[in-house]
Design a protein around this motif. Structure first.
Motif, PDB file in Angstrom:
ATOM      1  N   GLY A  36       0.755  -1.058   0.056  1.00 17.89           N
ATOM      2  CA  GLY A  36      -0.028  -0.038  -0.146  1.00 17.89           C
ATOM      3  C   GLY A  36       1.048   1.186  -0.218  1.00 17.89           C
ATOM      4  O   GLY A  36       0.409   2.414  -0.609  1.00 17.89           O
ATOM      5  N   THR A  37       2.091   1.285   0.878  1.00 20.50           N
ATOM      6  CA  THR A  37       2.813   2.402   0.966  1.00 20.50           C
ATOM      7  C   THR A  37       3.443   2.598  -0.663  1.00 20.50           C
ATOM      8  O   THR A  37       3.349   3.803  -1.135  1.00 20.50           O
ATOM      9  CB  THR A  37       4.210   2.226   1.837  1.00 20.50           C
ATOM     10  OG1 THR A  37       3.529   1.898   2.992  1.00 20.50           O
ATOM     11  CG2 THR A  37       5.004   3.349   1.628  1.00 20.50           C
ATOM     12  N   ALA A  39       2.179   1.775  -3.461  1.00 17.70           N
ATOM     13  CA  ALA A  39       1.213   2.245  -4.344  1.00 17.70           C
ATOM     14  C   ALA A  39       0.686   3.515  -4.038  1.00 17.70           C
ATOM     15  O   ALA A  39       0.364   4.343  -5.159  1.00 17.70           O
ATOM     16  CB  ALA A  39       0.138   0.909  -4.279  1.00 17.70           C
ATOM     17  N   GLY A  40       0.537   3.645  -2.968  1.00 19.58           N
ATOM     18  CA  GLY A  40       0.036   5.035  -2.604  1.00 19.58           C
ATOM     19  C   GLY A  40       1.049   6.145  -3.081  1.00 19.58           C
ATOM     20  O   GLY A  40       0.796   7.366  -3.508  1.00 19.58           O
ATOM     21  N   ILE A  43       0.915   6.626  -6.861  1.00 18.97           N
ATOM     22  CA  ILE A  43      -0.323   7.351  -7.370  1.00 18.97           C
ATOM     23  C   ILE A  43      -0.328   8.663  -7.116  1.00 18.97           C
ATOM     24  O   ILE A  43      -0.425   9.557  -7.797  1.00 18.97           O
ATOM     25  CB  ILE A  43      -1.521   6.838  -6.660  1.00 18.97           C
ATOM     26  CG1 ILE A  43      -2.086   5.474  -7.190  1.00 18.97           C
ATOM     27  CG2 ILE A  43      -2.829   7.540  -6.801  1.00 18.97           C
ATOM     28  CD1 ILE A  43      -2.954   4.382  -6.233  1.00 18.97           C
ATOM     29  N   GLY A  54      -0.051  10.142  -0.202  1.00 23.35           N
ATOM     30  CA  GLY A  54      -0.310   8.919  -0.771  1.00 23.35           C
ATOM     31  C   GLY A  54       0.218   7.829  -0.018  1.00 23.35           C
ATOM     32  O   GLY A  54      -0.491   6.590  -0.069  1.00 23.35           O
ATOM     33  N   ALA A  55       1.581   7.868   0.239  1.00 25.02           N
ATOM     34  CA  ALA A  55       2.027   6.846   1.006  1.00 25.02           C
ATOM     35  C   ALA A  55       1.394   6.399   2.393  1.00 25.02           C
ATOM     36  O   ALA A  55       1.440   5.313   2.585  1.00 25.02           O
ATOM     37  CB  ALA A  55       3.691   7.169   1.225  1.00 25.02           C
ATOM     38  N   GLY A  58      -1.904   5.027   1.581  1.00 23.03           N
ATOM     39  CA  GLY A  58      -1.818   3.767   1.112  1.00 23.03           C
ATOM     40  C   GLY A  58      -1.438   2.574   2.085  1.00 23.03           C
ATOM     41  O   GLY A  58      -1.874   1.390   2.062  1.00 23.03           O
ATOM     42  N   ALA A  61      -4.498   1.811   4.273  1.00 21.83           N
ATOM     43  CA  ALA A  61      -5.199   0.890   3.427  1.00 21.83           C
ATOM     44  C   ALA A  61      -4.756  -0.317   3.208  1.00 21.83           C
ATOM     45  O   ALA A  61      -5.329  -1.269   3.436  1.00 21.83           O
ATOM     46  CB  ALA A  61      -5.707   1.462   1.862  1.00 21.83           C
ATOM     47  N   GLY A  62      -3.412  -0.503   3.041  1.00 27.14           N
ATOM     48  CA  GLY A  62      -2.880  -1.912   2.749  1.00 27.14           C
ATOM     49  C   GLY A  62      -2.980  -2.622   4.094  1.00 27.14           C
ATOM     50  O   GLY A  62      -3.119  -3.839   4.048  1.00 27.14           O
TER      51      GLY A  62
END
Length: 76
Positions: A36-37, A39-40, A43, A54-55, A58, A61-62
């Motif tokens: 998630g980190t 991906a965030g 993005i 974002g990190a 992410g 959420a992850g």
């Protein structure tokens, strides 16, 4: 440059060694957070937003996704 690369490799080794005693739930939560980190952050970078925000989003959420996945796997 070489010193920072060696320090980075040492840090990765220490983190990997610290994860060896984790149970399945902890491993899945950490894996979700790491994915998630990344991906965030990606993005955030691609959309022109804040990479750090974002990190962080992410990672949260992850982690939640990893824990939910663990709960579903326990039911099987």
């Amino acid at each position: 440059m070489l010193k920072s690369q060696i320090a980075g490799l040492a840090l990765v080794g220490l983190v990997a060694a610290g994860c060896s005693g984790m149970n399945t739930q902890q491993q899945r939560a950490l894996s979700g957070a790491a994915i998630g980190t990344g991906a965030g952050a990606a993005i955030g970078l691609l959309t022109g937003g804040s990479v750090v925000t974002g990190a962080v989003i992410g990672a949260a959420a992850g982690t939640a996704g990893g824990l939910l996945y663990h709960e579903e796997q326990k039911k099987k």
